[in-house]
Scaffold this motif. Sequence first.
Motif, mmCIF file in Angstrom:
data_model
loop_
_atom_site.group_PDB
_atom_site.id
_atom_site.type_symbol
_atom_site.label_atom_id
_atom_site.label_comp_id
_atom_site.label_asym_id
_atom_site.label_seq_id
_atom_site.Cartn_x
_atom_site.Cartn_y
_atom_site.Cartn_z
ATOM 1 N N LEU A 68 0.835 -1.208 0.000
ATOM 2 C CA LEU A 68 0.000 0.000 0.000
ATOM 3 C C LEU A 68 0.868 1.254 0.000
ATOM 4 N N GLU A 69 1.964 1.206 0.726
ATOM 5 C CA GLU A 69 2.875 2.354 0.766
ATOM 6 C C GLU A 69 3.567 2.543 -0.588
ATOM 7 N N ARG A 70 4.002 1.449 -1.198
ATOM 8 C CA ARG A 70 4.690 1.510 -2.498
ATOM 9 C C ARG A 70 3.809 2.157 -3.566
ATOM 10 N N TYR A 71 2.510 1.880 -3.540
ATOM 11 C CA TYR A 71 1.606 2.425 -4.546
ATOM 12 C C TYR A 71 0.899 3.701 -4.102
ATOM 13 N N GLY A 72 1.298 4.259 -2.964
ATOM 14 C CA GLY A 72 0.845 5.586 -2.568
ATOM 15 C C GLY A 72 -0.446 5.670 -1.790
ATOM 16 N N TYR A 73 -0.995 4.542 -1.366
ATOM 17 C CA TYR A 73 -2.225 4.582 -0.584
ATOM 18 C C TYR A 73 -1.959 4.781 0.909
ATOM 19 N N LEU A 74 -0.727 4.584 1.320
ATOM 20 C CA LEU A 74 -0.345 4.714 2.719
ATOM 21 C C LEU A 74 0.966 5.481 2.802
ATOM 22 N N LYS A 75 1.027 6.437 3.716
ATOM 23 C CA LYS A 75 2.280 7.137 4.024
ATOM 24 C C LYS A 75 2.513 7.011 5.508
ATOM 25 N N ARG A 76 3.732 6.594 5.853
ATOM 26 C CA ARG A 76 4.094 6.456 7.261
ATOM 27 C C ARG A 76 5.205 7.447 7.569
ATOM 28 N N LYS A 77 5.065 8.130 8.688
ATOM 29 C CA LYS A 77 6.023 9.172 9.064
ATOM 30 C C LYS A 77 6.419 8.980 10.521
ATOM 31 N N ARG A 78 7.726 9.033 10.781
ATOM 32 C CA ARG A 78 8.222 8.924 12.155
ATOM 33 C C ARG A 78 7.911 10.215 12.898
ATOM 34 N N GLU A 79 7.421 10.088 14.105
ATOM 35 C CA GLU A 79 7.136 11.244 14.956
ATOM 36 C C GLU A 79 8.202 11.332 16.043
ATOM 37 N N THR A 80 8.545 12.549 16.430
ATOM 38 C CA THR A 80 9.510 12.758 17.503
ATOM 39 C C THR A 80 8.897 13.656 18.575
ATOM 40 N N ASN A 81 9.391 13.503 19.791
ATOM 41 C CA ASN A 81 8.913 14.351 20.873
ATOM 42 C C ASN A 81 9.720 15.653 20.912
ATOM 43 N N SER A 82 9.491 16.475 21.923
ATOM 44 C CA SER A 82 10.168 17.781 22.003
ATOM 45 C C SER A 82 11.676 17.644 22.173
ATOM 46 N N ASN A 83 12.145 16.491 22.638
ATOM 47 C CA ASN A 83 13.585 16.246 22.778
ATOM 48 C C ASN A 83 14.201 15.678 21.505
ATOM 49 N N GLY A 84 13.382 15.497 20.479
ATOM 50 C CA GLY A 84 13.873 14.958 19.218
ATOM 51 C C GLY A 84 13.972 13.449 19.192
ATOM 52 N N SER A 87 8.937 9.024 18.996
ATOM 53 C CA SER A 87 7.778 8.882 19.877
ATOM 54 C C SER A 87 6.671 8.028 19.258
ATOM 55 N N GLY A 88 6.839 7.597 18.039
ATOM 56 C CA GLY A 88 5.832 6.761 17.401
ATOM 57 C C GLY A 88 5.727 7.068 15.918
ATOM 58 N N TRP A 89 4.657 6.582 15.334
ATOM 59 C CA TRP A 89 4.418 6.735 13.909
ATOM 60 C C TRP A 89 3.117 7.466 13.657
ATOM 61 N N SER A 90 3.074 8.189 12.566
ATOM 62 C CA SER A 90 1.852 8.801 12.069
ATOM 63 C C SER A 90 1.603 8.190 10.701
ATOM 64 N N TRP A 91 0.430 7.608 10.533
ATOM 65 C CA TRP A 91 0.078 6.989 9.263
ATOM 66 C C TRP A 91 -1.053 7.779 8.629
ATOM 67 N N ILE A 92 -0.956 7.969 7.327
ATOM 68 C CA ILE A 92 -2.029 8.588 6.561
ATOM 69 C C ILE A 92 -2.409 7.594 5.476
ATOM 70 N N ILE A 93 -3.694 7.280 5.409
ATOM 71 C CA ILE A 93 -4.194 6.345 4.402
ATOM 72 C C ILE A 93 -5.258 7.071 3.583
ATOM 73 N N THR A 94 -5.191 6.910 2.269
ATOM 74 C CA THR A 94 -6.153 7.559 1.385
ATOM 75 C C THR A 94 -6.675 6.559 0.369
ATOM 76 N N ASP A 95 -7.849 6.859 -0.182
ATOM 77 C CA ASP A 95 -8.418 5.956 -1.178
ATOM 78 C C ASP A 95 -8.039 6.361 -2.595
ATOM 79 N N PHE A 96 -6.960 7.108 -2.723
ATOM 80 C CA PHE A 96 -6.347 7.415 -4.017
ATOM 81 C C PHE A 96 -4.852 7.551 -3.774
ATOM 82 N N PRO A 97 -4.017 7.247 -4.753
ATOM 83 C CA PRO A 97 -2.568 7.287 -4.536
ATOM 84 C C PRO A 97 -2.057 8.694 -4.228
ATOM 85 N N MET A 98 -1.254 8.815 -3.166
ATOM 86 C CA MET A 98 -0.568 10.064 -2.818
ATOM 87 C C MET A 98 0.890 9.885 -3.209
#
Length: 149
Positions: A68-84, A87-98
């Motif tokens: 899903l990520e390879r074809y643009g339906y999912l984007k995963r982004k590393r999140e960091t806290n105030s110390n850099g 702190s986890g992941w942020s995922w965005i999923i769409t029903d069209f390729p991004m």
Amino acid sequence: MSKLQKKYSNKYTVTDNLVIKDEKLSWKARGIFVYLWAMPDNWIFHETEVSKHATDGRDSLRSGLAELERYGYLKRKRETNSNGKFSGWSWIITDFPMLDNPNSVNPNSGNSTLQSTKELSTNRQSKNNREALSSSNEPDGAITEIINY
């Protein structure tokens, strides 16, 4: 020949047919997409927990997510806290390729059947929505984070 009849209940999920008919995606990736798409916005989860909700296991889930990520339906982004620190992941999923390069994957390539004018009108609206969204680097309010990890 088979005939499909739908029996509806009060719970349902709506998505653009683009992702469901995208022949580049495996059935596994399509199924994972629909499962994630059915979850509420800002759903908090652990990948290992999600893998327990099907018989395939963690590795199958991960390969479907990578697809899903390879074809643009999912984007995963590393999140960091105030110390850099991570702190986890942020995922965005769409029903069209991004995709960064929208010409690199054409979900409508290949042979297609003739659509009714109603479907063509809906497709034009979806295309206009995708073009408006792809004109900015970040998704706007129409596409929200579905999953924060």
